[in-house]
Motif scaffolding. Structure first.
Motif, PDB file in Angstrom:
ATOM      1  N   GLU A   1       0.825  -1.207   0.000  1.00 20.37           N
ATOM      2  CA  GLU A   1       0.000   0.000   0.000  1.00 20.37           C
ATOM      3  C   GLU A   1       0.861   1.259   0.000  1.00 20.37           C
ATOM      4  OE1 GLU A   1      -3.037   0.168  -0.569  1.00 20.37           O
ATOM      5  OE2 GLU A   1      -3.846  -1.822  -0.126  1.00 20.37           O
ATOM      6  N   LEU A   2       1.959   1.229   0.758  1.00 16.24           N
ATOM      7  CA  LEU A   2       2.876   2.377   0.767  1.00 16.24           C
ATOM      8  C   LEU A   2       3.424   2.644  -0.633  1.00 16.24           C
ATOM      9  CD1 LEU A   2       5.260   2.318   3.889  1.00 16.24           C
ATOM     10  CD2 LEU A   2       3.860   4.215   3.085  1.00 16.24           C
ATOM     11  N   MET A   3       3.885   1.584  -1.304  1.00 14.96           N
ATOM     12  CA  MET A   3       4.489   1.758  -2.618  1.00 14.96           C
ATOM     13  C   MET A   3       3.455   2.180  -3.662  1.00 14.96           C
ATOM     14  SD  MET A   3       7.478  -1.182  -2.878  1.00 14.96           S
ATOM     15  CE  MET A   3       6.446  -2.569  -2.419  1.00 14.96           C
ATOM     16  N   LEU A   4       2.244   1.648  -3.559  1.00 21.10           N
ATOM     17  CA  LEU A   4       1.206   2.058  -4.512  1.00 21.10           C
ATOM     18  C   LEU A   4       0.877   3.542  -4.363  1.00 21.10           C
ATOM     19  CD1 LEU A   4      -1.136  -1.057  -4.348  1.00 21.10           C
ATOM     20  CD2 LEU A   4       0.063  -0.220  -6.381  1.00 21.10           C
ATOM     21  N   ALA A   5       0.814   4.021  -3.124  1.00 22.20           N
ATOM     22  CA  ALA A   5       0.564   5.445  -2.897  1.00 22.20           C
ATOM     23  C   ALA A   5       1.747   6.292  -3.354  1.00 22.20           C
ATOM     24  CB  ALA A   5       0.279   5.689  -1.418  1.00 22.20           C
ATOM     25  N   TYR A   6       2.950   5.717  -3.260  1.00 23.82           N
ATOM     26  CA  TYR A   6       4.193   6.406  -3.639  1.00 23.82           C
ATOM     27  C   TYR A   6       4.327   6.497  -5.164  1.00 23.82           C
ATOM     28  CZ  TYR A   6       9.311   7.200  -3.488  1.00 23.82           C
ATOM     29  OH  TYR A   6      10.587   7.685  -3.620  1.00 23.82           O
ATOM     30  N   GLY A   7       3.766   5.500  -5.859  1.00 20.71           N
ATOM     31  CA  GLY A   7       3.815   5.514  -7.315  1.00 20.71           C
ATOM     32  C   GLY A   7       4.949   4.717  -7.919  1.00 20.71           C
ATOM     33  N   THR A   8       5.788   4.132  -7.082  1.00 25.01           N
ATOM     34  CA  THR A   8       6.909   3.322  -7.569  1.00 25.01           C
ATOM     35  C   THR A   8       7.070   2.129  -6.632  1.00 25.01           C
ATOM     36  OG1 THR A   8       8.064   5.256  -8.450  1.00 25.01           O
ATOM     37  CG2 THR A   8       9.382   3.270  -8.101  1.00 25.01           C
ATOM     38  N   GLY A   9       7.251   0.944  -7.205  1.00 22.30           N
ATOM     39  CA  GLY A   9       7.411  -0.201  -6.318  1.00 22.30           C
ATOM     40  C   GLY A   9       7.545  -1.519  -7.053  1.00 22.30           C
ATOM     41  N   VAL A  10       7.575  -2.583  -6.267  1.00 21.56           N
ATOM     42  CA  VAL A  10       7.615  -3.942  -6.793  1.00 21.56           C
ATOM     43  C   VAL A  10       6.672  -4.791  -5.946  1.00 21.56           C
ATOM     44  CG1 VAL A  10       9.708  -4.440  -5.432  1.00 21.56           C
ATOM     45  CG2 VAL A  10       9.051  -5.966  -7.311  1.00 21.56           C
ATOM     46  N   LEU A  11       5.687  -5.422  -6.592  1.00 20.46           N
ATOM     47  CA  LEU A  11       4.661  -6.190  -5.904  1.00 20.46           C
ATOM     48  C   LEU A  11       4.824  -7.675  -6.200  1.00 20.46           C
ATOM     49  CD1 LEU A  11       1.550  -3.995  -6.852  1.00 20.46           C
ATOM     50  CD2 LEU A  11       2.896  -3.866  -4.743  1.00 20.46           C
ATOM     51  N   ARG A  12       4.371  -8.492  -5.270  1.00 26.47           N
ATOM     52  CA  ARG A  12       4.239  -9.928  -5.500  1.00 26.47           C
ATOM     53  C   ARG A  12       2.795 -10.159  -5.918  1.00 26.47           C
ATOM     54  NH1 ARG A  12       6.899 -14.432  -7.080  1.00 26.47           N
ATOM     55  NH2 ARG A  12       6.366 -16.297  -5.872  1.00 26.47           N
ATOM     56  N   THR A  13       2.588 -10.577  -7.158  1.00 24.77           N
ATOM     57  CA  THR A  13       1.233 -10.663  -7.702  1.00 24.77           C
ATOM     58  C   THR A  13       0.897 -12.093  -8.117  1.00 24.77           C
ATOM     59  OG1 THR A  13       2.113 -10.016  -9.863  1.00 24.77           O
ATOM     60  CG2 THR A  13       1.182  -8.272  -8.490  1.00 24.77           C
ATOM     61  N   LEU A  14      -0.389 -12.388  -8.099  1.00 27.97           N
ATOM     62  CA  LEU A  14      -0.905 -13.683  -8.541  1.00 27.97           C
ATOM     63  C   LEU A  14      -2.283 -13.456  -9.124  1.00 27.97           C
ATOM     64  CD1 LEU A  14      -0.744 -16.825  -8.639  1.00 27.97           C
ATOM     65  CD2 LEU A  14      -1.857 -16.822  -6.393  1.00 27.97           C
ATOM     66  N   PRO A  15      -2.486 -13.765 -10.401  1.00 26.62           N
ATOM     67  CA  PRO A  15      -3.818 -13.569 -10.995  1.00 26.62           C
ATOM     68  C   PRO A  15      -4.815 -14.567 -10.433  1.00 26.62           C
ATOM     69  CG  PRO A  15      -2.337 -14.647 -12.550  1.00 26.62           C
ATOM     70  CD  PRO A  15      -1.498 -14.255 -11.380  1.00 26.62           C
TER      71      PRO A  15
ATOM     72  N   GLY B   1       1.728 -19.446 -10.903  1.00 24.41           N
ATOM     73  CA  GLY B   1       1.640 -18.253 -11.729  1.00 24.41           C
ATOM     74  C   GLY B   1       1.970 -16.970 -10.994  1.00 24.41           C
ATOM     75  N   ALA B   2       2.450 -17.077  -9.733  1.00 28.56           N
ATOM     76  CA  ALA B   2       2.843 -15.867  -8.999  1.00 28.56           C
ATOM     77  C   ALA B   2       4.111 -15.284  -9.605  1.00 28.56           C
ATOM     78  CB  ALA B   2       3.060 -16.198  -7.516  1.00 28.56           C
ATOM     79  N   GLY B   3       4.217 -13.977  -9.560  1.00 30.40           N
ATOM     80  CA  GLY B   3       5.395 -13.305 -10.093  1.00 30.40           C
ATOM     81  C   GLY B   3       5.585 -11.954  -9.433  1.00 30.40           C
ATOM     82  N   TYR B   4       6.503 -11.178  -9.957  1.00 30.98           N
ATOM     83  CA  TYR B   4       6.798  -9.842  -9.430  1.00 30.98           C
ATOM     84  C   TYR B   4       6.422  -8.803 -10.476  1.00 30.98           C
ATOM     85  CZ  TYR B   4       9.323 -12.291  -5.776  1.00 30.98           C
ATOM     86  OH  TYR B   4       9.631 -13.124  -4.731  1.00 30.98           O
ATOM     87  N   THR B   5       5.736  -7.766 -10.044  1.00 25.83           N
ATOM     88  CA  THR B   5       5.278  -6.698 -10.934  1.00 25.83           C
ATOM     89  C   THR B   5       5.894  -5.378 -10.497  1.00 25.83           C
ATOM     90  OG1 THR B   5       3.175  -7.821 -11.360  1.00 25.83           O
ATOM     91  CG2 THR B   5       3.263  -5.453 -11.805  1.00 25.83           C
TER      92      THR B   5
ATOM     93  N   LYS C   1      12.490 -10.598 -13.755  1.00 23.70           N
ATOM     94  CA  LYS C   1      13.115 -11.707 -14.471  1.00 23.70           C
ATOM     95  C   LYS C   1      14.134 -12.415 -13.597  1.00 23.70           C
ATOM     96  CE  LYS C   1      15.949 -12.813 -18.506  1.00 23.70           C
ATOM     97  NZ  LYS C   1      16.682 -12.271 -19.691  1.00 23.70           N
ATOM     98  N   ARG C   2      14.942 -11.630 -12.897  1.00 23.46           N
ATOM     99  CA  ARG C   2      15.975 -12.235 -12.041  1.00 23.46           C
ATOM    100  C   ARG C   2      15.341 -13.047 -10.914  1.00 23.46           C
ATOM    101  NH1 ARG C   2      21.337 -11.311 -11.932  1.00 23.46           N
ATOM    102  NH2 ARG C   2      21.119  -9.557 -13.347  1.00 23.46           N
ATOM    103  N   MET C   3      14.298 -12.501 -10.304  1.00 27.71           N
ATOM    104  CA  MET C   3      13.632 -13.225  -9.223  1.00 27.71           C
ATOM    105  C   MET C   3      12.924 -14.477  -9.738  1.00 27.71           C
ATOM    106  SD  MET C   3      14.382 -11.888  -6.383  1.00 27.71           S
ATOM    107  CE  MET C   3      13.329 -13.043  -5.534  1.00 27.71           C
ATOM    108  N   ALA C   4      12.351 -14.397 -10.935  1.00 29.90           N
ATOM    109  CA  ALA C   4      11.683 -15.574 -11.502  1.00 29.90           C
ATOM    110  C   ALA C   4      12.677 -16.707 -11.697  1.00 29.90           C
ATOM    111  CB  ALA C   4      11.017 -15.209 -12.831  1.00 29.90           C
ATOM    112  N   GLU C   5      13.858 -16.375 -12.210  1.00 27.87           N
ATOM    113  CA  GLU C   5      14.879 -17.401 -12.420  1.00 27.87           C
ATOM    114  C   GLU C   5      15.359 -17.971 -11.096  1.00 27.87           C
ATOM    115  OE1 GLU C   5      17.753 -15.230 -14.626  1.00 27.87           O
ATOM    116  OE2 GLU C   5      16.688 -15.398 -16.543  1.00 27.87           O
TER     117      GLU C   5
END
Length: 483
Positions: free
Chosen positions: A253-267, A321-325, A386-390
């Protein structure tokens, strides 16, 4: 589920160690740290960048497996007039690792700590990950200190994060914590772990989140031999995990409000996957009314019942299917949530063992302070997914293959023997192939109906006698057939 232990001894040792060496080669696992990297780590351990804020008066404690020494998190829990306060200290790796230095480059090459039965390949040199940067008891060290206030129902009302000097007072383990909580002998702040954990679990229910309580196989080393056991998570595991989830959600939530970040996402899982689970539930004779949601059903299951455990194992397919966004410049990505968490979420609580967490922490610190993110963080962001996925793929493969190798070493001299087990998975397109979980020893392996048995479909969720037909540590292959 049973918690039987089996051991690799004697003749099985040599093929097991040879197979583990081959696995390291196959996965291109980094070898020992070079002398220059170690020298830089030694200097950093002696001369870290220390924060001005002194929070060593907070009596933090850690909860980890008894033998763990790379301690990423320490917590302190307290009551407030209208709720609770969670203080969560995270190891401050950036206080030791200079951007662009040898340690930094090595961490980007390794990405994650890799765990093997005969040792681990750490993300950072042990002088840092198990020494100066670890939140060991009675050690003063730099940390990223989160303070999250909750209302009486466990909902966050305020969040603060800053660098601080901290000192943990106690290193606790899950079983002793559970015992204290069960017997009512735990004093605050530890006693609040159950109170806050239960409230956070209720919040998880309300937002539609899911925590799968699936028993896992664990490899442990004892007296020079290896044991494999089933471990069903304790309630204290879940309550401890809720504190980490709370922090990861606050960071997102902090990063989304900040406008820059990296999230752990899963559709969200596609309709077809949920439909397949409904068919599996029917096969396992699990009542799943259409008005009951997937999340509600999961919470009603008992992992100690074989057919429930089989269904929970099947449910793990929805978490693939989890990844980093990554996002920047105030542009919100299309996908911001993690389907299992049912909220925006990020990884930020294990920087000693996972590369991305250091970057998430830096972005949260900048967001909380209203400052520009460090240039070294912004420069690395686009390459992180990409690096984290590998790295995550390699870590997952190592974990799965290690269990397979240990199973094969344990069973190599028992080909032809009969065992009791439960079919916990059946391939949809080839119902004569699946997975069987033995009651004893603690083995989960492939099962395939033989030609001579008429190639009958496997009975999902049913107990049956199986015969071991193959166990080869060199190829990490174990195969059973219905007896």
């Amino acid at each position: 589920m049973p918690r039987r232990q089996i051991r690799v001894t004697g003749a099985a040792e040599a093929p097991l160690r040879a197979a583990l060496r081959a696995l390291r080669t196959e996965l291109d696992v980094p070898e020992a740290f070079g002398p220059q990297v170690l020298a830089e780590a030694e200097r950093a351990a002696r001369e870290p960048t220390l924060p001005a804020y002194d929070a060593t008066d907070i009596p933090l404690f850690t909860i980890d497996p008894p033998t763990s020494t790379d301690l990423d998190q320490a917590m302190h829990l307290s009551r407030r007039p209208d709720g609770y306060r969670v203080r969560y200290a995270i190891a401050d790796v950036a206080a030791f690792v200079v951007p662009g230095g040898l340690l930094d480059a090595e961490a980007h090459r390794r990405v994650t700590t890799l765990y093997f039965p005969d040792g681990k390949t750490p993300l950072h040199p042990p002088v840092l990950s198990e020494g100066a940067a670890s939140l060991l008891p009675d050690q003063t060290c730099p940390a990223v200190l989160w303070t999250i206030d909750l209302d009486a129902d466990g909902r966050p009302t305020a969040t603060d994060v800053r660098r601080a000097l901290v000192r943990s007072r106690a290193k606790l383990d899950y079983e002793s914590v559970q015992k204290q909580l069960d017997t009512g002998t735990a004093e605050e702040p530890l006693a609040l772990l159950k109170d806050i954990g239960l409230l956070r679990e209720q919040q998880e229910v309300a937002r539609g989140g899911i925590s799968l309580n699936v028993p896992e196989q664990e490899i442990t080393e004892r007296d020079g031999t290896y044991e494999l056991a089933y471990r069903a998570p304790l309630p204290a595991d879940g309550w401890n995990a809720q504190i980490s989830l709370l922090t990861g959600m606050a960071a997102a939530e902090l990063m989304l409000a900040y406008g820059t970040g990296v999230l752990r996402t899963l559709p969200a899982a596609p309709d077809g996957a949920v439909g397949r689970l409904r068919r599996t539930a029917r096969a396992l004779r699990i009542d799943w009314p259409h008005h009951v949601s997937y999340a509600e059903l999961i919470r009603s299951l008992d992992p100690h019942l074989p057919h429930h455990a089989a269904f929970l194992q099947e449910c793990t397919t929805l978490l693939r299917g989890a990844g980093y966004t990554v996002f920047r410049g105030g542009v919100t990505p299309d996908l911001t949530t993690h389907a299992a968490v049912a909220a925006p979420y990020t990884h930020c609580t294990a920087p000693l063992r996972r590369l991305v967490d250091r970057y998430a922490s830096e972005l949260c610190l900048a967001a909380a302070a209203g400052e520009e993110a460090p240039e070294w963080v912004l420069a690395a962001l686009d390459d992180l997914p990409k690096r984290m996925a590998e790295g995550t793929r390699r870590a997952g493969t190592a974990e799965r293959e290690c269990v397979d190798i240990v199973e094969a070493a344990l069973l190599k001299d028992r080909v032809g023997e009969l065992f009791d087990g439960t079919v916990v998975d059946v391939q949809e397109r080839e119902p004569t192939v699946g997975t069987v979980q033995l009651e004893s020893p603690a083995v989960v392996a492939r099962i395939k109906s033989e030609e001579g048995a008429g190639k009958l479909p496997l009975p999902l969720g049913e107990r049956l006698r199986v015969r071991l037909t193959q166990a080869d540590p060199g190829s990490a292959k174990v195969l059973f057939a219905p007896a």
